[in-house]
Design an enzyme around this catalytic site. Structure first.
Site, short mmCIF file in Angstrom:
data_model
loop_
_atom_site.label_atom_id
_atom_site.label_comp_id
_atom_site.label_asym_id
_atom_site.label_seq_id
_atom_site.Cartn_x
_atom_site.Cartn_y
_atom_site.Cartn_z
N HIS A 155 0.84 -1.19 0.00
CA HIS A 155 0.00 0.00 0.00
C HIS A 155 0.88 1.24 0.00
O HIS A 155 1.94 1.24 0.61
CB HIS A 155 -0.91 0.01 1.24
CG HIS A 155 -2.04 0.96 1.10
ND1 HIS A 155 -1.94 2.28 1.48
CD2 HIS A 155 -3.28 0.81 0.58
CE1 HIS A 155 -3.08 2.88 1.21
NE2 HIS A 155 -3.91 2.01 0.66
N GLU B 4 -7.82 -5.27 -0.09
CA GLU B 4 -8.38 -6.08 -1.16
C GLU B 4 -8.21 -7.58 -0.95
O GLU B 4 -8.93 -8.37 -1.55
CB GLU B 4 -7.73 -5.68 -2.49
CG GLU B 4 -7.66 -4.18 -2.67
CD GLU B 4 -8.59 -3.67 -3.72
OE1 GLU B 4 -9.01 -4.47 -4.52
OE2 GLU B 4 -8.89 -2.47 -3.73
C1 LIG Z 1 -0.74 -0.66 -3.93
C2 LIG Z 1 0.53 -0.35 -4.72
C3 LIG Z 1 0.14 0.12 -6.12
C4 LIG Z 1 1.33 0.75 -4.01
O1 LIG Z 1 2.38 1.05 -4.84
P1 LIG Z 1 3.54 2.11 -4.54
O2 LIG Z 1 3.34 2.80 -3.26
O3 LIG Z 1 3.68 2.93 -5.76
O4 LIG Z 1 4.76 1.15 -4.34
P2 LIG Z 1 5.92 0.95 -5.39
O5 LIG Z 1 5.33 0.61 -6.72
O6 LIG Z 1 6.81 2.13 -5.28
O7 LIG Z 1 6.63 -0.32 -4.80
C5 LIG Z 1 7.73 -0.30 -3.90
C6 LIG Z 1 8.48 -1.62 -4.01
O8 LIG Z 1 7.67 -2.64 -3.45
C7 LIG Z 1 7.37 -3.62 -4.44
N1 LIG Z 1 5.96 -3.99 -4.32
C8 LIG Z 1 4.94 -3.18 -3.96
N2 LIG Z 1 3.79 -3.87 -3.93
C9 LIG Z 1 4.10 -5.14 -4.25
C10 LIG Z 1 3.34 -6.32 -4.38
N3 LIG Z 1 2.03 -6.32 -4.17
N4 LIG Z 1 3.97 -7.43 -4.74
C11 LIG Z 1 5.30 -7.46 -4.96
N5 LIG Z 1 6.08 -6.36 -4.84
C12 LIG Z 1 5.49 -5.22 -4.50
C13 LIG Z 1 7.61 -2.97 -5.78
O9 LIG Z 1 7.95 -3.91 -6.76
C14 LIG Z 1 8.76 -2.04 -5.45
O10 LIG Z 1 9.92 -2.81 -5.43
P3 LIG Z 1 11.31 -2.19 -5.94
O11 LIG Z 1 11.70 -1.20 -4.90
O12 LIG Z 1 12.21 -3.37 -6.03
O13 LIG Z 1 11.05 -1.55 -7.29
C15 LIG Z 1 1.40 -1.62 -4.83
O14 LIG Z 1 1.75 -2.07 -3.55
C16 LIG Z 1 0.75 -2.72 -5.66
O15 LIG Z 1 0.89 -2.75 -6.88
N6 LIG Z 1 0.04 -3.68 -4.99
C17 LIG Z 1 -0.66 -4.72 -5.71
C18 LIG Z 1 -2.00 -4.21 -6.22
C19 LIG Z 1 -3.01 -4.02 -5.13
O16 LIG Z 1 -3.14 -4.83 -4.22
N7 LIG Z 1 -3.76 -2.92 -5.24
C20 LIG Z 1 -4.79 -2.58 -4.30
C21 LIG Z 1 -4.39 -1.39 -3.51
S1 LIG Z 1 -5.49 -1.06 -2.18
#
Ligand SMILES: CC(C)(COP(=O)(O)OP(=O)(O)OC[C@H]1O[C@@H](n2cnc3c(N)ncnc32)[C@H](O)[C@@H]1OP(=O)(O)O)[C@@H](O)C(=O)NCCC(=O)NCCS
Length: 524
Positions: free
Chosen positions: A409, A462
């Site tokens: 998140h 979720e």
């Molecule tokens: C929710 C979300 C978009 C937040 O993203 P964010 O704050 O932009 O986080 P980032 O994309 O900067 O991710 C940071 C790191 O954690 C990793 N990461 C984050 N969520 C991850 C996940 N669900 N699975 C695997 N790795 C994950 C990223 O790959 C990144 O790794 P890196 O530093 O090696 O590049 C992200 O956690 C995600 O894609 N989750 C899955 C989708 C989901 O459950 N969405 C519902 C949200 S309520």
């Protein structure tokens, strides 16, 4: 105040942009009197001065919000009790850009301008972040280059009284109440009331009056009902959120929603109430039409969640199912400045109508990184299938660079409180998926800790949402629309707040392409 660089010739100074004369208040005045003056003079703060006109404090709109949140009475509270005492000040000769950097660094929005700082100071003006930003905007890009985090993470873009998310504590709230406490103790309509009116219903009569206002609005107007079959059957694949946004567009046009810029607060509230009330009916009607079934008209007496399941399934749900879905719906009404809420506020800031704002928000919610995850999380469970396959499956997915749906998140760096609550709800509902889900959760957190160390990735709302909805008979295609139904209340609350104190949201970007102006080449 820190050292003040001498402005370069032609450089603009604080004196050039500050407001004066300053709107002031006395420490012994009541906050209500000072607030009235702020409103009359259309300023966001007053400088509190002593008998020698020395600035001894500053009282801002934020202090008013704190006061209201504490339940204090502005007509008896004294300015001296709520002001920030002994405020930092700035000299009129300071370069505007340096002042901008100082305000940004300290998080100040206003700062008094005094001559002869330290010795017989004299208040000569007040300068706001907004004044200084106007100057910053006309500087060359290199001069205003700031480290704006990608994705605007952590950037504060507005003041709000709707609620907040404290990511490190794993806590979020609607108005002054914990959202989880509300979900565990009040029906959804009470929380909707709280969002729209700023307070919970106090009596059963309040609750009933609200239901009497809302329930008739659940019915789809004839002109919209006529076009729903075409919307529901469009395309080879049914994408319910796309169908919902098209039908909400149609709904707004049918009801004659007008630009928020041109209507009063009462009209906008009326639009908001109707849109929130009709959304579950639209979702269920679209879904049933696509299945070749007749839509089910709203039940005259069932509450929101039970009525939603009834309109979807055609039979009244059990109390346990209705209560479980109600908790989920309450827990997703609002959640800070998430992408769809921000979208709704940006659109409202242009003065567009409420329909436009929520249709845009639905578009933002449809992305898998925002609202599209619960069905994918459930899909992941199905793909993994058995506990022994969990670790190799999860490890391979993360090593491939895939995201585990339902984990991570932007704001929570600890357990998502919604996920904790929904885990409890899912536990109570039981079912064969629950044991596997618990195992996958523990394994995924372990795998993520190992392969993505320091990222602090835990389950988000979720992950268990899918399991709760599945157990209550909601088909996976309707998981995100169900989220959209409750979030509609949050979006509309933000639309109302934005419209009540509007300024066009129009940020800037830093140009990083090839240096202009290049000669325009002829076509070959
Ligand atoms: C929710 C979300 C978009 C937040 O993203 P964010 O704050 O932009 O986080 P980032 O994309 O900067 O991710 C940071 C790191 O954690 C990793 N990461 C984050 N969520 C991850 C996940 N669900 N699975 C695997 N790795 C994950 C990223 O790959 C990144 O790794 P890196 O530093 O090696 O590049 C992200 O956690 C995600 O894609 N989750 C899955 C989708 C989901 O459950 N969405 C519902 C949200 S309520």
């Amino acid at each position: 105040m820190p050292d003040t660089p001498i402005p370069a010739p032609g450089e603009r100074t604080v004196a050039d942009v500050m407001s004066h004369p300053v709107v002031t208040a006395q420490p012994a005045e009541t906050v209500a009197d000072a607030a009235q003056r702020m409103r009359d003079r259309r300023v966001g703060s007053v400088v509190v001065i002593d008998h020698d006109d020395r600035a001894i404090g500053i009282l801002t709109e934020r202090d008013m919000i704190r006061l209201a949140a504490a339940g204090s009475d502005a007509s008896s509270a004294k300015v001296s009790e709520w002001m920030t005492g002994d405020p930092d000040t700035i000299g009129p000769e300071v370069e505007a850009r340096a002042a901008f950097a100082t305000l940004a660094e300290h998080g100040y929005r206003h700062i008094p301008v005094v001559e002869n700082a330290g010795t017989g100071e004299k208040l000569v003006g007040i300068v706001s972040m907004r004044d200084l930003m106007r100057v910053a905007m006309i500087q060359p890009a290199s001069a205003q280059a700031q480290d704006i985090p990608k994705g605007l993470e952590g950037v504060v873009v507005a003041d709000t009284t709707v609620g907040d998310v404290r990511g490190l504590e794993g806590f979020y709230h609607y108005r002054e109440y914990s959202a989880v406490d509300l979900a565990k103790s009040r029906p959804l309509e009470d929380v909707w009331y709280l969002m729209f009116k700023g307070r919970l219903p106090e009596t059963l009569a309040d609750r009933e009056a609200f239901a009497a206002d809302v329930n008739p609005r659940r019915v789809i107007p004839e002109a919209v009902a006529e076009v729903l079959p075409a919307i529901a059957r469009a395309g080879d694949t049914f994408i319910p959120l796309d169908a919902l946004r098209t039908s909400i567009s149609q709904y707004g046009a049918t009801l004659g929603f007008r630009a928020s810029h041109d209507v009063d607060d009462a009209t906008l509230r009326d639009n908001a109430l109707s849109t929130c009330a009709v959304t579950p009916t639209l979702i269920c009607a679209l879904w049933r039409l696509r299945q070749g079934l007749e839509p089910v008209a709203p039940h005259p007496t069932l509450r929101y969640a039970a009525n939603y399941l009834y309109m979807m399934q055609g039979t009244e749900p059990t109390e346990e199912q209705a209560a479980a879905v109600e908790k989920y719906l309450i827990s997703t009404i609002d959640h800070g400045f998430n992408a769809s809420t921000f979208t709704a506020r940006v659109i409202t800031s242009t003065g567009a109508d409420l329909g436009a704002a929520v249709v845009g928000a639905i578009g933002a919610l449809s992305g898998p990184l925002h609202g599209g995850a619960p069905s994918r999380a459930l899909q992941m469970l199905d793909e993994i299938g058995t506990a022994d396959r969990a670790e190799p499956w999860l490890r391979a997915a993360v090593e491939r660079g895939d995201r585990l749906m339902g984990f991570g998140h932007r704001v929570y760096k600890t357990d998502d409180p919604r996920s904790l609550m929904l885990r409890e709800v899912a536990d109570n509902l039981g079912g064969d998926k629950m044991e596997l889900a618990r195992h996958i959760e523990t394994t995924a957190v372990k795998v993520l800790e190992e392969l993505k160390p320091g990222r602090r990735l835990y389950t988000n709302v979720e992950f268990y949402a899918g399991i709760v909805m599945d157990r209550c008979g909601i088909p996976p295609e309707l998981f995100t629309p169900t989220f959209a139904a409750s979030r509609m209340i949050g979006w509309c609350t933000h639309v109302l707040e934005q419209a009540a104190d509007n300024r066009l949201i129009r940020p800037s970007a830093q140009y990083v392409g090839p240096p202009p102006p290049q000669p325009v080449p002829p076509i070959s």
